[in-house]
Structure formats: C-alpha cells, structure tokens
Design a protein around this motif. Structure first.
Motif, short mmCIF file in Angstrom:
data_model
loop_
_atom_site.label_atom_id
_atom_site.label_comp_id
_atom_site.label_asym_id
_atom_site.label_seq_id
_atom_site.Cartn_x
_atom_site.Cartn_y
_atom_site.Cartn_z
N LYS A 75 0.81 -1.22 0.00
CA LYS A 75 0.00 0.00 0.00
C LYS A 75 0.84 1.27 0.00
O LYS A 75 0.31 2.36 -0.18
CB LYS A 75 -0.94 0.00 1.21
N ASP A 76 2.15 1.14 0.22
CA ASP A 76 3.04 2.31 0.24
C ASP A 76 3.30 2.75 -1.21
O ASP A 76 4.12 2.16 -1.90
CB ASP A 76 4.35 1.96 0.95
N LYS A 77 2.63 3.78 -1.64
CA LYS A 77 2.77 4.28 -3.01
C LYS A 77 3.81 5.39 -3.11
O LYS A 77 4.15 5.84 -4.20
CB LYS A 77 1.43 4.81 -3.54
N ASP A 78 4.32 5.85 -1.97
CA ASP A 78 5.23 7.00 -1.97
C ASP A 78 6.69 6.63 -2.08
O ASP A 78 7.51 7.42 -2.54
CB ASP A 78 5.03 7.83 -0.69
N GLN B 168 9.89 3.81 -3.11
CA GLN B 168 10.26 2.72 -3.99
C GLN B 168 11.41 1.93 -3.36
O GLN B 168 12.52 2.45 -3.23
CB GLN B 168 10.68 3.26 -5.36
N TYR C 128 -3.46 -7.32 -6.04
CA TYR C 128 -2.17 -7.82 -6.49
C TYR C 128 -2.21 -9.30 -6.88
O TYR C 128 -2.95 -10.08 -6.30
CB TYR C 128 -1.10 -7.63 -5.41
N LYS D 275 1.57 -3.11 -12.80
CA LYS D 275 1.68 -2.66 -11.41
C LYS D 275 0.99 -3.61 -10.44
O LYS D 275 1.28 -3.63 -9.26
CB LYS D 275 1.07 -1.26 -11.26
N GLY E 191 8.37 0.73 -11.03
CA GLY E 191 7.52 0.96 -9.86
C GLY E 191 6.86 -0.28 -9.31
O GLY E 191 5.79 -0.21 -8.71
N LYS F 278 6.46 -3.80 -6.96
CA LYS F 278 6.72 -4.26 -5.60
C LYS F 278 7.46 -5.58 -5.67
O LYS F 278 7.05 -6.49 -6.39
CB LYS F 278 5.40 -4.42 -4.83
#
Length: 200
Positions: free
Chosen positions: A13-16, A18, A48, A123, A156, A158
């Motif tokens: 959930k951390d989109k800010d 990388q 996901y 993504k 970008g 995960k």
C-alpha cells in the motif's frame, strides 16, 4: 503469519516510496509454503497477483527475465499463453510490415526477453524472488540485483526477496553482495519464524 501478511500489505500500500523488502528464515521453515499458500490466498482477495520466481541456478539478468516471463505465462489458465503470444507476435509483425511499407526495407526484429518481460509486467504484479541464496555460484550479481532495482525504481513494481537466514556460522558463507545490496535495494528485512503448529 497474519502479522507478516500485515507487514507485506503495508508495503504493497506504500505508493510514496520505492524499495524492496526481504523475507528470511531457516532452511525448511516453510517460507515457500507460506508464500504459495497463505500469502497467495490473501493477495487473491485484493489488487495484487503473486508472481513467484525461483532464482535456483540463475546466472544472468536474461535468465531472470526469462523466469519472470514464464511465471507470468503460467500465472493464469485463462488463455494467457495464447493471448500473450498473440499480442507480442502481432505487435512485432505490425511494426515489421509498417517499416517495409514505408521504407521498402525488410528489418529482422529481434526482441530481447527483457522487452517481453517489461511488456507483460503490470503494477498489479507482486514479484517474489525465492531461493535468492541458491542462484548460480558464477552469477553476475551486479546484473541480477541491478535488474531487481530497475524493476522497483523504473517500473515501480513491488518486490520481495526470499532467502535462508544468515545467522551464526552462516554469516561466513554469505556472499559479499548479499550484504552490500541491502543498502541500495532492501529497506526492510522480515524474519520468518513460524510457530510449530503452523508447520503441521
């Protein structure tokens, strides 16, 4: 297991930021079973898709991309193989025909496995590189971990690396790159220590 899934969920959930995460546990502790069972079941309820790639025997970045493509091809039984082949083949044929029509020149298009992987990755894919410590003894570590870093920073995506724990005497056998790569690529390392009841 639930606590670990919560940590992974927070990461997804951390989109800010990388970065990649790592999961480490003793050999035979059930890391792969956790990933393919509990974690996969949890991810199927959300946005996901788990893409597990074993690094066993991998030596080059092309090897890694090839495994990623194969994992994506086998991800779904809903005709993904045929659809992926059609999409890629159709795009290449279309480009080739357009070049011949406009220039009169025939161009032999060779598309690398990296390009194919980048076309297929989305993504929504959570890449899990398992058996990190079992890659080839002669692997190009700089290229392998550079590829992972590129997937994180440029695409970008995960990414989670999974390996045996490096504790006690095992620290002596730990590759130098395994230690150094953490500073650049991995921000958080989660220990995998299941309770005995979880192993039955």
């Amino acid at each position: 297991a639930d606590q670990l899934i919560d940590h992974i969920d927070s990461y997804l959930k951390d989109k800010d930021n990388q970065y990649a995460i790592a999961l480490e546990g003793d050999w035979g502790s059930g890391k792969t079973r956790f990933i393919e069972g509990k974690l996969n079941e949890y991810l199927e309820k959300g946005e996901y898709n788990l893409v597990r790639v074993s690094m066993f025997g991998i030596a080059t970045a092309d090897d890694l991309y090839e495994r990623i493509v194969m994992a994506l091809v086998h991800l779904s039984d809903k005709g993904m193989k045929a659809q992926a082949a059609k999409t890629i083949g159709g795009a290449l044929n279309g480009i080739s025909r357009a070049l011949i029509k406009r220039t009169g020149l025939s161009v032999n298009l060779a598309v690398g496995i990296q390009s194919v992987a980048c076309l297929m990755l989305k993504k929504k894919h959570f890449l899990v590189f398992d058996d990190v410590e079992r890659r080839s003894k002669h692997s190009d570590d700089l290229a392998l971990f550079g590829t992972m870093n590129d997937l994180v920073e440029r695409l970008g995506l995960k990414v989670m690396l999974v390996s045996n724990a490096w504790e006690g005497s095992d620290v002596q056998s730990m590759r130098e790159f395994d230690r150094d790569v953490r500073e650049k690529l991995i921000w958080k390392v989660y220990p995998f220590k299941p309770c005995p009841s979880a192993l039955t």
